[in-house]
Motif scaffolding. Structure first.
Motif, PDB file in Angstrom:
ATOM      1  N   ILE A 158       0.918  -0.815  -0.382  1.00  0.00           N
ATOM      2  CA  ILE A 158       0.299  -0.023  -0.122  1.00  0.00           C
ATOM      3  C   ILE A 158       0.321   0.868  -0.031  1.00  0.00           C
ATOM      4  CG2 ILE A 158       0.533   0.251   2.503  1.00  0.00           C
ATOM      5  CD1 ILE A 158      -3.101   0.874   1.753  1.00  0.00           C
ATOM      6  N   THR A 159       0.577   1.781  -0.854  1.00  0.00           N
ATOM      7  CA  THR A 159       1.126   3.450  -0.297  1.00  0.00           C
ATOM      8  C   THR A 159       0.099   4.646   0.349  1.00  0.00           C
ATOM      9  OG1 THR A 159      -0.411   4.088  -2.769  1.00  0.00           O
ATOM     10  CG2 THR A 159       2.441   2.922  -3.109  1.00  0.00           C
ATOM     11  N   GLY A 160       1.037   5.988   0.299  1.00  0.00           N
ATOM     12  CA  GLY A 160      -0.058   6.982   1.010  1.00  0.00           C
ATOM     13  C   GLY A 160      -0.927   7.177   0.316  1.00  0.00           C
ATOM     14  N   ASP A 161      -0.952   7.334  -0.663  1.00  0.00           N
ATOM     15  CA  ASP A 161      -1.538   7.611  -1.505  1.00  0.00           C
ATOM     16  C   ASP A 161      -3.209   6.995  -1.586  1.00  0.00           C
ATOM     17  OD1 ASP A 161      -2.982   9.540  -4.116  1.00  0.00           O
ATOM     18  OD2 ASP A 161      -3.670   7.056  -4.659  1.00  0.00           O
ATOM     19  N   GLN A 162      -3.426   5.579  -1.085  1.00  0.00           N
ATOM     20  CA  GLN A 162      -4.632   4.356  -1.581  1.00  0.00           C
ATOM     21  C   GLN A 162      -4.921   4.479  -0.034  1.00  0.00           C
ATOM     22  OE1 GLN A 162      -1.527   1.344  -2.938  1.00  0.00           O
ATOM     23  NE2 GLN A 162      -2.375   1.046  -4.898  1.00  0.00           N
TER      24      GLN A 162
ATOM     25  N   TYR B 270       4.037  11.634   4.060  1.00  0.00           N
ATOM     26  CA  TYR B 270       2.731  11.519   4.552  1.00  0.00           C
ATOM     27  C   TYR B 270       1.828  10.526   4.242  1.00  0.00           C
ATOM     28  CZ  TYR B 270       4.562  16.292   6.047  1.00  0.00           C
ATOM     29  OH  TYR B 270       4.936  16.943   7.153  1.00  0.00           O
ATOM     30  N   VAL B 271       0.683  10.169   4.506  1.00  0.00           N
ATOM     31  CA  VAL B 271      -0.687   9.630   4.124  1.00  0.00           C
ATOM     32  C   VAL B 271      -1.070  10.725   3.425  1.00  0.00           C
ATOM     33  CG1 VAL B 271      -2.632   8.154   4.830  1.00  0.00           C
ATOM     34  CG2 VAL B 271      -0.002   7.882   6.276  1.00  0.00           C
ATOM     35  N   ALA B 272      -0.705  11.048   2.076  1.00  0.00           N
ATOM     36  CA  ALA B 272      -1.657  11.362   1.841  1.00  0.00           C
ATOM     37  C   ALA B 272      -2.066  11.464   0.573  1.00  0.00           C
ATOM     38  CB  ALA B 272      -1.243  12.974   1.486  1.00  0.00           C
TER      39      ALA B 272
END
Length: 163
Positions: free
Chosen positions: A70-74, A115-117
């Motif tokens: 998982i990525t921050g974007d996801q 960031y989670v963003a």
């Protein structure tokens, strides 16, 4: 996990436990009383928000756990979509961040990848520039605009105390 990483994880868990202890002490001294004031206890909207925050956070952790790459974007997209599906508005441009060395120290770099963003595309499970495992805080900021109320819940995302 090498000794340095084990010590780092232990220190992060201790810091989180200390924060919980500090919050509990503030409540015990009557400095604040989350969820206990008459206006909260008798207000269904406030109770709903209070009672939604931690379970929502737990759902976010479960989603993170179920998606190894998982990525921050996801994760941010999932948080935003779930907030809307559950009748809340997400109020922040981020839903979490890398853990810094010391509380309130600037996060390693100012790039979005810390960031989670939206737009944070590297996998969250990665090494930092110093070659250490990245550890994350998941932050849930929810608002009920119709009732002009909001709430916040955050904890370490990727590490847990030993069972």
């Amino acid at each position: 996990m090498d000794v340095a990483e084990a010590e780092r994880v232990s220190a992060l868990l201790a810091a989180e436990a200390n924060a919980v202890g500090l919050f509990d002490e503030v409540v015990a001294r009557g400095i604040i009383a989350p969820g206990a004031r008459e206006s909260v206890v008798s207000d269904p909207a406030k109770l709903a928000l209070r009672d939604a925050l931690e379970p929502f956070w737990e759902q976010g952790r479960a989603y993170f756990d179920a998606h190894p790459d998982i990525t921050g974007d996801q994760l941010y997209t999932w948080v935003a979509e779930q907030a809307a599906a559950q009748g809340w508005e997400l109020t922040a441009a981020i839903a979490g961040h890398l853990v810094g060395e010391f509380p309130h120290k600037q996060i390693s770099g100012t790039e979005l990848t810390s960031y989670v963003a939206a737009g944070s595309t590297p996998p969250m499970r990665r090494l930092d520039p110093k070659g250490r495992v990245c550890h994350w805080i998941l932050e849930i900021h929810l608002v009920d605009r119709a009732n002009n109320i909001g709430g916040f819940f955050e904890q370490l995302l990727d590490i847990r105390p030993a069972a």
